[in-house]
Design an enzyme around this catalytic site. Sequence first.
Site, PDB file in Angstrom:
ATOM      1  CG  ASP A  33      -1.603   1.258   1.529  1.00 17.83           C
ATOM      2  OD1 ASP A  33      -2.644   1.476   0.898  1.00 17.83           O
ATOM      3  OD2 ASP A  33      -1.127   2.047   2.369  1.00 17.83           O
ATOM      4  CD  GLU A 103      -3.545  -1.700  -0.877  1.00 23.29           C
ATOM      5  OE1 GLU A 103      -3.836  -0.518  -1.092  1.00 23.29           O
ATOM      6  OE2 GLU A 103      -3.774  -2.266   0.218  1.00 23.29           O
TER       7      GLU A 103
END
EC number: 3.1.26.3
Lengths: 210, 210
Positions: A33, A103
């Site tokens: 992320d 992610e």
Amino acid sequence: MSLYRLAFRHKSVAQNIKKGVKNSNERLEFLGDAVLGSVVAEVLFKLYPYEDEGFLTELRSKIVSRNNLNALGRKLGFDKLIEFDTKVLNTGRQGSLLGDAFEALIGAVYLDKGYDFTRNFLVNHIIKSHIDIHTLEQTETNFKSKLIEWCQRHGKDISFDVIENQEGESNKLFTVQASVDGEIMGAGKEFSKKNAEKLAAEKACTSLGI
Amino acid sequence: MSLYRLAFRHKSVAQNIKKGVKNSNERLEFLGDAVLGSVVAEVLFKLYPYEDEGFLTELRSKIVSRNNLNALGRKLGFDKLIEFDTKVLNTGRQGSLLGDAFEALIGAVYLDKGYDFTRNFLVNHIIKSHIDIHTLEQTETNFKSKLIEWCQRHGKDISFDVIENQEGESNKLFTVQASVDGEIMGAGKEFSKKNAEKLAAEKACTSLGI
């Protein structure tokens, strides 16, 4: 390979590897992320040299939104790769697993290959071919209209009031409050009235959980 | 040099360079914030191999908090470097300019020297010598106690209720609601009751603007 396999393991099927820690993709998701956020920030910074940071922040959050990353994960066929416990997660909740795994995969690529490789991989194989930045740019996430619509739907009064107005040498600093049924739900301080209103509306949306 | 000079120019003294865009440090701050987030994420990921992503997220937000970055900016002597309009910003509000400039500087270094250089610079010259991660780790940002304290101060009832309890093969999924004076202010779904409560408390804190 175990790193990449880990990226697709949801916590619902993870095993405890040590007290309190599971071999799920959540740690990789945390890392991925952050790396994704940085790569997208640079892409937008360079793609829009004459837009301010408010524009860049808003566009980035659209690109890395769960909605968008889930769609991307689905497009890339991650639904066939993710391991999860179907007893815990019904089909309705499976959507966000796709974005989470995307992610986590970025996190795995970063650990394996480093930043520059990950950036080039994201730019050349994901962003250019799978993300339509200019369409997302047109999609509206206008907190002011969102707040106004919500108030209309719920029969509540909404008002934006300039409560302060500081004079500077070349710029005025505005403070605007957004009030719902007379109660202050958010305030913003900015160098333009419009931006102060936007900020106040965004904070009010957060306070109201809109 | 102009890039580094830009990193220290607050918007209160910036000039319009094009319709709607000023030559302030805000765009660089956007970029630097993202790069810093990514570097800190990797540092923590490797420093704490047995902590979950909740721990990593919380510790990172302490490290990159305005408070901490402002203190860092002051320590590095940025107060002597930042250009700003003293008429608009009184001394009380100058604090956050330091952290903003620190992030903008990271953005400038990244554009000038790339990711690996920036990471090494941050790790070896900033994080190791100026940030005490282990002390920050001990600092409490406990949303549950924050919420409980706030309710006590304002004479309000607070309750945490498990409203759902899904059985999985190896893990149970808990849903907890945090209610203030009987009104649901936040909910959290997690694989442990404690974490579900934490999440519910955090959302309630956001809703209440605590």
